[in-house]
Design a protein around this motif. Structure first.
Motif, PDB file in Angstrom:
ATOM      1  N   HIS A   1     -56.197 115.853 117.579  1.00 23.60           N
ATOM      2  CA  HIS A   1     -56.242 114.460 117.129  1.00 23.60           C
ATOM      3  C   HIS A   1     -55.760 114.464 115.680  1.00 23.60           C
ATOM      4  O   HIS A   1     -56.366 115.103 114.826  1.00 23.60           O
ATOM      5  N   GLY A   2     -54.681 113.804 115.411  1.00 24.79           N
ATOM      6  CA  GLY A   2     -54.096 113.832 114.070  1.00 24.79           C
ATOM      7  C   GLY A   2     -54.663 112.729 113.180  1.00 24.79           C
ATOM      8  O   GLY A   2     -55.146 112.979 112.076  1.00 24.79           O
TER       9      GLY A   2
ATOM     10  N   PHE B   1     -51.358 114.929 117.524  1.00 23.00           N
ATOM     11  CA  PHE B   1     -50.476 115.946 116.940  1.00 23.00           C
ATOM     12  C   PHE B   1     -50.315 117.061 117.963  1.00 23.00           C
ATOM     13  O   PHE B   1     -51.280 117.730 118.317  1.00 23.00           O
TER      14      PHE B   1
ATOM     15  N   HIS C   1     -63.019 121.801 123.211  1.00 17.49           N
ATOM     16  CA  HIS C   1     -64.260 121.590 122.468  1.00 17.49           C
ATOM     17  C   HIS C   1     -65.461 122.315 123.071  1.00 17.49           C
ATOM     18  O   HIS C   1     -66.563 122.218 122.542  1.00 17.49           O
TER      19      HIS C   1
ATOM     20  N   ARG D   1     -57.363 110.502 108.715  1.00 18.51           N
ATOM     21  CA  ARG D   1     -56.506 111.622 109.154  1.00 18.51           C
ATOM     22  C   ARG D   1     -57.371 112.875 109.233  1.00 18.51           C
ATOM     23  O   ARG D   1     -58.151 113.174 108.330  1.00 18.51           O
ATOM     24  N   PHE D   2     -57.230 113.597 110.335  1.00 17.93           N
ATOM     25  CA  PHE D   2     -57.966 114.843 110.515  1.00 17.93           C
ATOM     26  C   PHE D   2     -57.108 115.964 109.957  1.00 17.93           C
ATOM     27  O   PHE D   2     -56.016 116.226 110.475  1.00 17.93           O
ATOM     28  N   VAL D   3     -57.600 116.601 108.888  1.00 17.30           N
ATOM     29  CA  VAL D   3     -56.739 117.592 108.244  1.00 17.30           C
ATOM     30  C   VAL D   3     -57.151 119.034 108.533  1.00 17.30           C
ATOM     31  O   VAL D   3     -56.344 119.952 108.385  1.00 17.30           O
ATOM     32  N   LYS D   4     -58.381 119.254 108.933  1.00 16.53           N
ATOM     33  CA  LYS D   4     -58.829 120.616 109.281  1.00 16.53           C
ATOM     34  C   LYS D   4     -59.893 120.471 110.366  1.00 16.53           C
ATOM     35  O   LYS D   4     -60.683 119.527 110.355  1.00 16.53           O
ATOM     36  N   PRO D   5     -59.944 121.440 111.261  1.00 16.17           N
ATOM     37  CA  PRO D   5     -60.978 121.360 112.301  1.00 16.17           C
ATOM     38  C   PRO D   5     -62.385 121.605 111.739  1.00 16.17           C
ATOM     39  O   PRO D   5     -62.550 122.235 110.699  1.00 16.17           O
TER      40      PRO D   5
ATOM     41  N   SER E   1     -43.569 121.364 112.500  1.00 18.73           N
ATOM     42  CA  SER E   1     -44.580 122.235 113.109  1.00 18.73           C
ATOM     43  C   SER E   1     -45.143 121.621 114.398  1.00 18.73           C
ATOM     44  O   SER E   1     -45.792 122.291 115.188  1.00 18.73           O
TER      45      SER E   1
ATOM     46  N   LYS F   1     -42.336 116.415 113.442  1.00 21.03           N
ATOM     47  CA  LYS F   1     -42.915 116.882 112.180  1.00 21.03           C
ATOM     48  C   LYS F   1     -42.627 118.358 111.925  1.00 21.03           C
ATOM     49  O   LYS F   1     -43.291 118.999 111.111  1.00 21.03           O
TER      50      LYS F   1
ATOM     51  N   ARG G   1     -38.365 112.148 111.514  1.00 16.24           N
ATOM     52  CA  ARG G   1     -39.572 112.709 110.891  1.00 16.24           C
ATOM     53  C   ARG G   1     -40.530 111.596 110.463  1.00 16.24           C
ATOM     54  O   ARG G   1     -41.746 111.741 110.511  1.00 16.24           O
TER      55      ARG G   1
ATOM     56  N   GLY H   1     -62.381 115.511 116.743  1.00 14.71           N
ATOM     57  CA  GLY H   1     -62.108 114.769 115.514  1.00 14.71           C
ATOM     58  C   GLY H   1     -62.867 113.453 115.506  1.00 14.71           C
ATOM     59  O   GLY H   1     -63.422 113.023 114.488  1.00 14.71           O
TER      60      GLY H   1
ATOM     61  N   ASN I   1     -61.869 117.242 126.817  1.00 16.16           N
ATOM     62  CA  ASN I   1     -60.892 118.260 126.465  1.00 16.16           C
ATOM     63  C   ASN I   1     -61.607 119.611 126.334  1.00 16.16           C
ATOM     64  O   ASN I   1     -62.504 119.769 125.508  1.00 16.16           O
TER      65      ASN I   1
ATOM     66  N   ASP J   1     -64.632 112.449 126.126  1.00 15.17           N
ATOM     67  CA  ASP J   1     -63.526 113.325 125.729  1.00 15.17           C
ATOM     68  C   ASP J   1     -63.847 114.732 126.237  1.00 15.17           C
ATOM     69  O   ASP J   1     -64.545 115.503 125.590  1.00 15.17           O
TER      70      ASP J   1
HETATM   71  C1  LIG Z   1     -53.754 113.228 126.164  1.00 14.06           C
HETATM   72  C2  LIG Z   1     -54.728 112.717 125.299  1.00 14.06           C
HETATM   73  C3  LIG Z   1     -54.630 113.111 123.869  1.00 14.06           C
HETATM   74  C4  LIG Z   1     -55.863 112.966 123.165  1.00 14.06           C
HETATM   75  C5  LIG Z   1     -55.925 113.245 121.697  1.00 14.06           C
HETATM   76  C6  LIG Z   1     -56.799 114.336 121.201  1.00 14.06           C
HETATM   77  C7  LIG Z   1     -58.032 114.621 121.929  1.00 14.06           C
HETATM   78  C8  LIG Z   1     -59.107 115.453 121.233  1.00 14.06           C
HETATM   79  O1  LIG Z   1     -59.909 116.062 122.228  1.00 14.06           O
HETATM   80  C9  LIG Z   1     -58.553 116.520 120.323  1.00 14.06           C
HETATM   81  C10 LIG Z   1     -59.377 116.716 119.098  1.00 14.06           C
HETATM   82  O2  LIG Z   1     -60.335 116.073 118.830  1.00 14.06           O
HETATM   83  S1  LIG Z   1     -58.851 117.940 118.021  1.00 14.06           S
HETATM   84  C11 LIG Z   1     -59.987 117.950 116.689  1.00 14.06           C
HETATM   85  C12 LIG Z   1     -59.649 117.067 115.535  1.00 14.06           C
HETATM   86  N1  LIG Z   1     -58.403 117.317 114.900  1.00 14.06           N
HETATM   87  C13 LIG Z   1     -58.167 118.403 114.160  1.00 14.06           C
HETATM   88  O3  LIG Z   1     -58.987 119.265 114.010  1.00 14.06           O
HETATM   89  C14 LIG Z   1     -56.821 118.497 113.517  1.00 14.06           C
HETATM   90  C15 LIG Z   1     -56.929 118.952 112.126  1.00 14.06           C
HETATM   91  N2  LIG Z   1     -55.620 118.996 111.492  1.00 14.06           N
HETATM   92  C16 LIG Z   1     -54.863 120.080 111.461  1.00 14.06           C
HETATM   93  O4  LIG Z   1     -55.279 121.129 111.920  1.00 14.06           O
HETATM   94  C17 LIG Z   1     -53.520 119.955 110.813  1.00 14.06           C
HETATM   95  O5  LIG Z   1     -53.492 118.826 109.985  1.00 14.06           O
HETATM   96  C18 LIG Z   1     -52.348 119.877 111.803  1.00 14.06           C
HETATM   97  C19 LIG Z   1     -52.326 121.090 112.709  1.00 14.06           C
HETATM   98  C20 LIG Z   1     -52.483 118.626 112.661  1.00 14.06           C
HETATM   99  C21 LIG Z   1     -51.036 119.773 111.052  1.00 14.06           C
HETATM  100  O6  LIG Z   1     -50.953 120.863 110.199  1.00 14.06           O
HETATM  101  P1  LIG Z   1     -49.526 121.527 109.848  1.00 14.06           P
HETATM  102  O7  LIG Z   1     -48.824 121.868 111.085  1.00 14.06           O
HETATM  103  O8  LIG Z   1     -49.802 122.596 108.887  1.00 14.06           O
HETATM  104  O9  LIG Z   1     -48.746 120.363 109.206  1.00 14.06           O
HETATM  105  P2  LIG Z   1     -48.409 120.093 107.673  1.00 14.06           P
HETATM  106  O10 LIG Z   1     -47.464 121.167 107.202  1.00 14.06           O
HETATM  107  O11 LIG Z   1     -49.650 119.864 106.899  1.00 14.06           O
HETATM  108  O12 LIG Z   1     -47.610 118.732 107.748  1.00 14.06           O
HETATM  109  C22 LIG Z   1     -46.418 118.626 108.498  1.00 14.06           C
HETATM  110  C23 LIG Z   1     -46.119 117.189 108.791  1.00 14.06           C
HETATM  111  O13 LIG Z   1     -47.110 116.695 109.705  1.00 14.06           O
HETATM  112  C24 LIG Z   1     -47.832 115.622 109.135  1.00 14.06           C
HETATM  113  N3  LIG Z   1     -49.242 115.809 109.488  1.00 14.06           N
HETATM  114  C25 LIG Z   1     -50.039 116.791 109.047  1.00 14.06           C
HETATM  115  N4  LIG Z   1     -51.267 116.618 109.561  1.00 14.06           N
HETATM  116  C26 LIG Z   1     -51.227 115.513 110.303  1.00 14.06           C
HETATM  117  C27 LIG Z   1     -52.195 114.821 111.041  1.00 14.06           C
HETATM  118  N5  LIG Z   1     -53.468 115.213 111.109  1.00 14.06           N
HETATM  119  N6  LIG Z   1     -51.838 113.692 111.685  1.00 14.06           N
HETATM  120  C28 LIG Z   1     -50.563 113.232 111.592  1.00 14.06           C
HETATM  121  N7  LIG Z   1     -49.591 113.868 110.892  1.00 14.06           N
HETATM  122  C29 LIG Z   1     -49.932 114.994 110.257  1.00 14.06           C
HETATM  123  C30 LIG Z   1     -47.635 115.758 107.641  1.00 14.06           C
HETATM  124  O14 LIG Z   1     -47.756 114.508 106.986  1.00 14.06           O
HETATM  125  C31 LIG Z   1     -46.240 116.310 107.585  1.00 14.06           C
HETATM  126  O15 LIG Z   1     -45.302 115.262 107.795  1.00 14.06           O
HETATM  127  P3  LIG Z   1     -44.447 114.663 106.562  1.00 14.06           P
HETATM  128  O16 LIG Z   1     -43.836 115.861 105.898  1.00 14.06           O
HETATM  129  O17 LIG Z   1     -43.475 113.764 107.208  1.00 14.06           O
HETATM  130  O18 LIG Z   1     -45.450 113.956 105.707  1.00 14.06           O
END
Ligand SMILES: CCCCCCC[C@@H](O)CC(=O)SCCNC(=O)CCNC(=O)[C@H](O)C(C)(C)COP(=O)(O)OP(=O)(O)OC[C@H]1O[C@@H](n2cnc3c(N)ncnc32)[C@H](O)[C@@H]1OP(=O)(O)O
Length: 719
Positions: free
Chosen positions: A388-389, A446, A499, A546-550, A420, A418, A457, A517, A496, A494
């Motif tokens: 979840h982003g 994400f 978790h 925005r979720f930035v770290k788990p 990555s 994006k 992008r 998230g 998934n 949820d």
């Molecule tokens: C089918 C149904 C679907 C359901 C949805 C989900 C269901 C749930 O069960 C799932 C969850 O709950 S998961 C738990 C909650 N979420 C997380 O823990 C994610 C935490 N975030 C991360 O790990 C990183 O930010 C990460 C990995 C997301 C990104 O990190 P990096 O790859 O290192 O990226 P980074 O270099 O920091 O940035 C690259 C470009 O990506 C954009 N970005 C970064 N984090 C983002 C985020 N969280 N959301 C949206 N965009 C994001 C950056 O802005 C950057 O883009 P730009 O250069 O254009 O600004």
């Protein structure tokens, strides 16, 4: 306004010897029409014939000063009835197909004769009279036709297979006659009457029968036949002085395949059945063109779904109090926290649903759909890749009822590359049962490793995050999550495996399963509502994060908050790792209530730990009875500037307070700063609230600690 009259018009009423037909004939004649009173004079089963019934009605009309002529033909010879009108009055303007008979039999016993006779009189008879009148109507560019259907046709009725099929056949006949006649000012409508008549006298209960006077329906039919009435092709039900339009509606339905090249399996149908049959958002389609058009737009959705953007899918979400309570537990609500029983007990006076609960319908439709898995061209996205982003939810209008049914419509608005990963912007609108929009959700999913597909992008669709203010936070609240937090939260929908399933977590690159998230978000919003809305959920407008770290279940979440007007910026971090996990986030409130003081340090500077000690001793001395009643041995740690300042034992069992530790093990340990102690003593800080906010740390007997609060609540000015 002038009376509606029919002077100069010639009306043919079939089956007008009694009941409804008679009431129509009398009414039209009383308003100036010349009436052909048709009645074969047969029995209600279609047997025999007699001129008596029609003659009696003609006599009555004439006695009343009207003009009428009798006709004794069977409706099957419809042209003869129309000829009677033309021969006697030189024209015909209105045709009321009313004649009918019954041959009731259960379906197993029905004979061909029962079938044919009923169909002859009702369906063929109406066809024959209409067929004869239609060219006359066309020539004079005017005509009004009534077909008589029945609830037995619309809904079915035991023992009336022949009758109900003929009656619904009349609806089909009217639909087409209405279309073909329209350009010549020939209108055809259907009446669905429930009236006391010879057909219903031994079918309806006596009380109802007495109320179902044909005279109460006749004006509805007369109005439909007036030249001023433009209704055409409608089914109007009427009984007992009531009338309403009936219509056939079509459910929103569901696409049973995702791409034009897919087949439809029986399982696809089964899996979509609840949506296929759900009519909460059903529509009336006005024509066969509308029906075809609706099919074409479904096909368009299917085609546009090939690139993952644009197609819309919907899903029905049902919930009750139990679900919202389970959700509240999943995001950390507790009966020990002040004002949170309202989320957990359905009989609480102010039982409330946490606003973030309304994210659940959106997640359900996303998980039901496979659109996210196909969103990136040329790549199939697996569940182990999705994180979840970002999330945004805005409550629109009134918060929906605490239990009920919601319909969510989901579409992918944008897919961003994006590098990555791919950021898939999903928009979900949720509606109540009346079709009112209640919540707008936006989930940025994400998909790790799904980037570099050559997409844009940056985009325009995602609600932007907002940077936090640069000053120190106005309020901070912390809460430890449970190691079972994800196991509890997933029960809200949820599921998934990321978790809960250690293997799935490893596949996704995490050492252990991570917290949802939306669970961390639920905790954070709940704490914001506690600090700035007095837990009044109706003040909530929207949240973006925005979720930035788990987060790992069991970690402590710390929410820093900044108030700017009605917007509360917040940032959530994990205390144990000091890592920010939610950033760029804010809650919009309608107004702020019970805001925490921006600086709790006011008028605290002179406070001395020794003075607190004396104060406690004094309280215990003043009220030793109460102290003994509370009981328990408390070890009281007072801190100053985050460091241990003093330690006392409150042995309330013996109504004694002394410096240092007790001889044995205390059953409760309380740790509080001297500043917060003052607030507690003044009654400005509730012990439960202090506990929730991490200001009062309690180990041991929490209930006992709560009992201590009244003893401390006194005028702190004494200090
Ligand atoms: C089918 C149904 C679907 C359901 C949805 C989900 C269901 C749930 O069960 C799932 C969850 O709950 S998961 C738990 C909650 N979420 C997380 O823990 C994610 C935490 N975030 C991360 O790990 C990183 O930010 C990460 C990995 C997301 C990104 O990190 P990096 O790859 O290192 O990226 P980074 O270099 O920091 O940035 C690259 C470009 O990506 C954009 N970005 C970064 N984090 C983002 C985020 N969280 N959301 C949206 N965009 C994001 C950056 O802005 C950057 O883009 P730009 O250069 O254009 O600004």
């Amino acid at each position: 306004m002038a009376d509606l009259r029919f002077d100069g018009r010639v009306v043919v009423v079939t089956g007008a010897g009694a009941g409804l037909g008679k009431a129509y004939a009398l009414l039209f004649a009383s308003r100036g029409a010349k009436v052909v009173v048709n009645d074969l004079g047969g029995g209600r089963h279609g047997d025999g014939s007699s001129s008596k019934a029609a003659d009696a009605v003609v006599d009555e009309i004439k006695r009343n000063g009207g003009t009428a002529v009798a006709d004794y033909n069977s409706v099957v010879d419809g042209e003869k009835i129309i000829k009677t009108a033309l021969d006697n009055f030189g024209r015909v303007d209105i045709l009321i197909n009313n004649a009918g008979i019954l041959r009731d039999k259960s379906f197993a016993k029905i004979t061909d004769q029962d079938w044919d006779l009923v169909h002859s009189v009702h369906l063929k008879g109406s066809f024959k009279t209409t067929q004869a009148a239609f060219p006359v109507f066309k020539k004079q560019n005017y005509g009004r036709i009534i077909m008589t259907a029945s609830n037995s046709g619309l809904y079915g009725n035991f023992g009336q297979a022949n009758y109900s099929s003929a009656k619904l056949g009349l609806v089909g006949l009217a639909n087409t006659v209405a279309i073909e006649g329209r350009k010549n000012n020939i209108f055809c409508n259907v009446i669905v009457p429930t009236a006391a008549s010879r057909l219903t006298e031994d079918i309806l209960p006596p009380d109802l029968y007495a109320e179902l006077k044909p005279e109460l329906i006749a004006p509805v039919v007369a109005y439909l036949c007036h030249e001023s009435c433009q209704e055409n092709g409608s089914i109007i039900e009427s009984a007992a002085g009531w009338a309403g339009r009936c219509t056939i509606v079509r459910a929103n339905g569901s696409l049973l395949r995702r791409r034009p090249e897919d087949d439809v399996s029986i399982e696809n149908v089964r899996d979509n059945w609840s949506i296929i049959r759900d009519i909460s958002n059903a529509q009336r389609l006005e024509s066969i063109q509308d029906a075809t058009g609706a099919l074409m737009s479904s096909l368009d959705g299917l085609r546009s779904g090939t690139d993952g953007v644009g197609g819309e899918e919907s899903d029905v979400f049902q919930f009750c109090n139990k679900d919202t309570i389970l959700y509240a537990l999943g995001v950390g609500a507790s009966v020990t926290a002040e004002n949170e029983l309202k989320y957990l007990y359905e009989n609480s006076e102010d039982f409330s649903v946490l606003p973030t609960y309304y994210i659940m319908p959106a997640m359900q439709v996303m998980f039901t759909s496979s659109a996210v898995s196909r969103a990136v061209p040329g790549k199939e996205i697996g569940l182990e890749q999705v994180l979840h982003g970002e999330h945004y939810i805005e409550m629109v209008g009134e918060v929906p009822p605490q239990d009920g049914k919601l319909v969510s419509k989901f579409r992918i608005s944008e897919v961003l590359d994006k590098g990555s990963g791919a950021a898939i912007v999903c928009d979900i609108d949720t509606f109540d049962q009346n079709g009112n929009l209640v919540a707008r959700n936006q989930c940025v999913t994400f998909a790790v490793g799904a980037g570099k597909f050559g997409g844009p992008r940056t985009g325009t669709k995602a609600v932007p995050c907002q940077p936090k203010p640069s000053r120190n936070p106005d309020a901070t609240l912390s809460q430890k999550t449970s190691v079972d937090q994800a196991a509890l939260y997933r029960l809200s929908g949820d599921v998934n495996p990321l978790h809960i399933d250690p293997n799935m977590a490893l596949m996704a690159g995490h050492k252990t399963p991570i917290l949802h998230g939306l669970c961390s978000l639920g905790f954070s919003v709940r704490l914001v509502l506690s600090a700035f809305a007095g837990h009044d959920t109706s003040l909530f407008k929207a949240v973006k994060a925005r979720f930035v770290k788990p987060v790992i279940p069991g970690e402590t979440l710390k929410v820093d908050m900044w108030r700017e007007g009605n917007r509360i910026f917040f940032e959530t971090s994990v205390v144990e790792s000091n890592q920010v996990v939610i950033a760029g986030a804010y809650v919009d409130l309608k107004s702020v209530k019970a805001a925490l003081p921006s600086s709790p340090k006011s008028n605290m500077s002179n406070l001395k730990s020794d003075a607190i000690f004396e104060f406690i001793v004094d309280q215990v001395k003043q009220d030793p009875g109460k102290a003994k009643a509370i009981g328990g041995v408390f070890l009281y740690n007072i801190t100053k500037d985050g460091k241990q300042a003093k330690q006392w034992t409150m042995d309330l069992k013996n109504a004694k307070v002394f410096e240092g530790k007790p001889d044995g093990k205390p059953n409760t340990t309380l740790t509080v700063s001297d500043e917060d102690f003052l607030l507690l003593a003044e009654g400005k800080l509730n012990p439960q609230q202090a506990f929730m906010k991490g200001k009062l740390k309690v180990t041991g007997n929490i209930m006992l600690a709560q009992k201590l609060a009244p003893l401390l609540k006194t005028n702190a000015a004494k200090l």
